[in-house]
Design a protein around this motif. Structure first.
Motif, PDB file in Angstrom:
ATOM      1  N   LYS A  16       0.828  -1.211   0.000  1.00 47.77           N
ATOM      2  CA  LYS A  16       0.000   0.000   0.000  1.00 47.77           C
ATOM      3  C   LYS A  16       0.860   1.258   0.000  1.00 47.77           C
ATOM      4  O   LYS A  16       0.533   2.241  -0.675  1.00 47.77           O
TER       5      LYS A  16
ATOM      6  N   ASP B  98       0.940   4.458  -2.520  1.00 49.10           N
ATOM      7  CA  ASP B  98       0.829   5.843  -2.062  1.00 49.10           C
ATOM      8  C   ASP B  98       1.930   6.723  -2.632  1.00 49.10           C
ATOM      9  O   ASP B  98       1.717   7.912  -2.867  1.00 49.10           O
ATOM     10  N   ASP B  99       3.112   6.142  -2.843  1.00 44.99           N
ATOM     11  CA  ASP B  99       4.250   6.939  -3.299  1.00 44.99           C
ATOM     12  C   ASP B  99       5.177   6.078  -4.163  1.00 44.99           C
ATOM     13  O   ASP B  99       6.298   5.768  -3.762  1.00 44.99           O
TER      14      ASP B  99
ATOM     15  N   ARG C 127      -8.982   0.501  -3.768  1.00 40.79           N
ATOM     16  CA  ARG C 127      -8.815   1.948  -3.968  1.00 40.79           C
ATOM     17  C   ARG C 127      -9.608   2.338  -5.203  1.00 40.79           C
ATOM     18  O   ARG C 127      -9.110   2.263  -6.326  1.00 40.79           O
TER      19      ARG C 127
END
Length: 108
Positions: free
Chosen positions: A56, A60-61, A81
């Motif tokens: 995850k 996110d990045d 998501r």
């Protein structure tokens, strides 16, 4: 650092243009490549060493310019998501990324 043989083997397969040790030196970049290019068997090996939170965090990045659209959609869907966010874009100093058109938007 000492890595297991199975982890080094996965790194060699998904980071074919460098050494496995170079791949594992930058975990976020490595996991971005793995989430894009690894087989299901490779992902099972990675799950012995990495948590869902690691996957995850990569979403996110992610390291820029690695994810393809289908892998991006698959992994975002796996972690519920929705709607799937736009693919991450490279940041070019002095260029406003909002002015660059998305020629290949995600299809839902």
């Amino acid at each position: 650092m000492i890595y297991s043989d199975d982890l080094l083997a996965v790194a060699k397969r998904v980071f074919w243009f460098g050494t496995p040790e170079e791949a594992l030196e930058f975990p976020k970049r490595f996991l971005t490549y793995a989430m894009t290019y690894a087989s299901d068997e490779d992902i099972e090996i990675l799950r012995k060493y990495l948590t869902d939170d690691d996957f995850k965090a990569t979403l996110d990045d992610p390291a820029p310019g690695i994810f393809d659209r289908s892998s991006w959609a698959k992994w975002n869907g796996r972690y519920k998501r929705t709607p799937v966010p736009s693919l991450p874009r490279r940041k070019i100093p002095g260029v406003d990324s909002a002015t660059i058109p998305d020629f290949f938007p995600l299809r839902h």
